[in-house]
Scaffold this motif. Structure first.
Motif: not given
Length: 369
Positions: A227-233
Motif C-alpha cells: 500500500l505504501t510502496i507498490e501502488t499509486d492508487e
C-alpha cells in the motif's frame, strides 16, 4: 549465455566462492539448480485470487520467474547470496512506532539502495570467477526481473519460507537481502533446510491489516508494504487507520518473529540511516517539496516511490496522529495538512481531507466554546 558444452566445477570451487563472497561482504553463499516447478501451482493460485493487486507485471511474466533457464537461456546453476542489513545505530522500532508524531520507515530502506549495493558486490564476484576460470555466461539479479528469489534461497538452503512469506534463517532471522548470480556452468548443489516455524503464528496475528491470509500467503492488497510502496492508487479508507505511522513499508511481522533474536546487526556504512529517517518528524516530512524529496532520497530505495506517494503516505500518518493528538498538537497537524491542500493533486487532496476528518473540528470563533 554460451551455447558451448557446459563446464563443471567441484566442491572445492564452491568453497572458494564462499570465501570470495565473505571477502566481498556477503554473509552466506549457496548453490541450487534451476528447477522451481514445485512453486508454480501456488503462484498461479495466488494470482487467481487477485492477491497481486495492481502489480500486473506479476501476471504478465507468467511462470518465467520459476524457470531461470527460460529467463536467461543457458543457465545451469544459480548462486544465491545473503547479506544482513539491520543497522546497529538507529532508533528502536518500538520507540518510533509508539510515537504518532514520527514516521516509521522499514529498516531495509534507511540507507543506500540495496539493489545497488548487492548488484555491485555480485558483479565483483562474477569478475573474480572470470579471472579464475575465464569468460563465462552469467547475469546478476537483485530483486529485479521475474526471479523467484524466495524459492531459490529456499532450495539452496539459505533458509526456509516463513509463514509471513519471507525467508528465515536459524542463525540470522530474516533481516537480510537476497541476490542471485545465474551461471552457465555446473556446480554441486546445496540442500534445502527444514522449516522451523512450528506452531508459531506470531507474524500472522500481529499484521496490522491481517494481510497474511494463510501460512506463507500474503494478500498484497492488504499489505502495508504494498500500500505504501507498490501502488499509486488511493490507500483504501478501511485500511488507513491500521497503517498508523508507517510511511514506507512495514516490519511488524519481522519485529515479532522469535527467530529474529538471532539476527545480526551491521555497521556497514551503506545501511546506516540517512537524514534522520529512522525517527523523522511527520510534519517536517510533509513540508518537503519535490526537490527536497529528491535530494534527501538520492541513492536510496525510497526515491523509487516518488514524491506523490511519499506525501500520500505521510498524509495518512498525520491523520492517524490527529485522531489521538492533544489540543496543542492538533493545530500544527491541521496547518501542515491544509498547507498542501490543492497544491499537488486531487488524489493527495482526498487523503488530506480524510486526515483532517480524523480530528474533532476545532471550536469556531464566536461559538462560545
Amino acid at each position: 549465455m554460451s551455447s558451448a558444452a557446459p563446464r563443471a566445477f567441484d566442491h572445492a570451487f564452491v568453497a572458494t566462492l564462499r570465501q570470495w563472497a565473505e571477502e566481498l561482504g556477503f554473509d552466506a553463499l549457496a548453490v541450487t539448480d534451476t528447477d522451481l516447478s514445485a512453486y508454480e501451482a501456488g503462484f498461479l493460485a495466488w494470482l487467481a485470487q487477485g492477491f497481486h493487486g495492481s502489480m500486473q507485471y506479476m501476471a504478465e511474466h507468467g511462470l518465467k520467474r520459476f524457470r531461470p533457464a527460460e529467463l536467461v537461456p543457458g543457465t545451469r546453476r544459480v548462486i544465491t547470496v545473503r547479506k544482513n542489513y539491520l543497522p546497529v545505530d538507529v532508533a528502536g522500532p518500538a520507540q518510533v512506532l509508539g510515537n504518532p508524531a514520527l514516521g516509521y520507515v522499514s529498516r531495509y530502506a534507511l540507507g543506500r539502495d540495496y539493489h545497488k549495493v548487492l548488484r555491485g558486490q555480485l558483479q565483483k564476484l562474477a569478475d573474480r570467477i572470470t579471472a579464475a576460470v575465464g569468460p563465462f555466461g552469467y547475469r546478476v539479479f537483485v530483486d529485479s526481473a521475474p526471479v523467484y528469489e524466495t524459492g531459490l534461497a529456499e532450495k539452496s538452503g539459505l533458509g526456509w519460507k516463513g509463514k509471513h512469506s519471507l525467508v528465515l534463517n536459524r542463525q540470522a532471522g530474516s533481516w537480510f537481502f537476497l541476490g542471485e548470480l545465474f551461471v552457465d556452468f555446473d556446480l554441486p548443489i546445496d540442500q534445502p533446510v527444514t522449516a522451523h516455524c512450528g506452531s508459531c503464528t506470531a507474524c500472522i496475528t500481529v499484521c496490522p491489516t491481517q494481510a497474511i491470509v494463510a501460512e506463507g500467503v500474503v494478500d498484497a492488497r492488504r499489505c502495508i508494504s504494498y500500500l505504501t510502496i507498490e501502488t499509486d492508487e488511493d490507500i483504501p479508507e478501511a485500511l488507513r487507520s491500521a497503517l498508523g505511522n508507517r510511511i514506507y513499508g512495514c516490519d511488524d511481522c519481522q519485529l515479532v518473529c522469535p527467530w529474529n533474536r538471532f539476527a545480526k546487526t551491521v555497521t556497514d556504512a551503506d545501511f546506516r540511516a540517512r537524514h534522520g529517517l529512522d525517527a523523522p518528524s511527520l510534519i517536517a516530512l510533509f513540508a518537503w517539496d519535490e526537490a527536497e524529496f529528491l535530494r534527501r532520497t538520492e541513492g536510496m530505495a525510497i526515491r523509487r516511490i516518488g514524491w506523490y506517494r511519499w506525501l500520500r503516505n505521510v498524509a495518512v500518518a498525520l491523520g492517524n496522529w490527529l485522531a489521538v493528538a492533544s489540543t496543542d498538537e492538533a493545530d500544527p497537524i491541521r496547518q501542515a495538512l491544509e498547507a498542501r491542500r490543492g497544491r499537488v493533486s486531487p488524489a493527495l487532496d482526498r487523503h488530506i481531507d480524510w486526515a483532517l476528518a480524523q480530528g474533532a473540528a476545532p471550536p469556531q470563533a464566536g461559538s462560545g466554546a
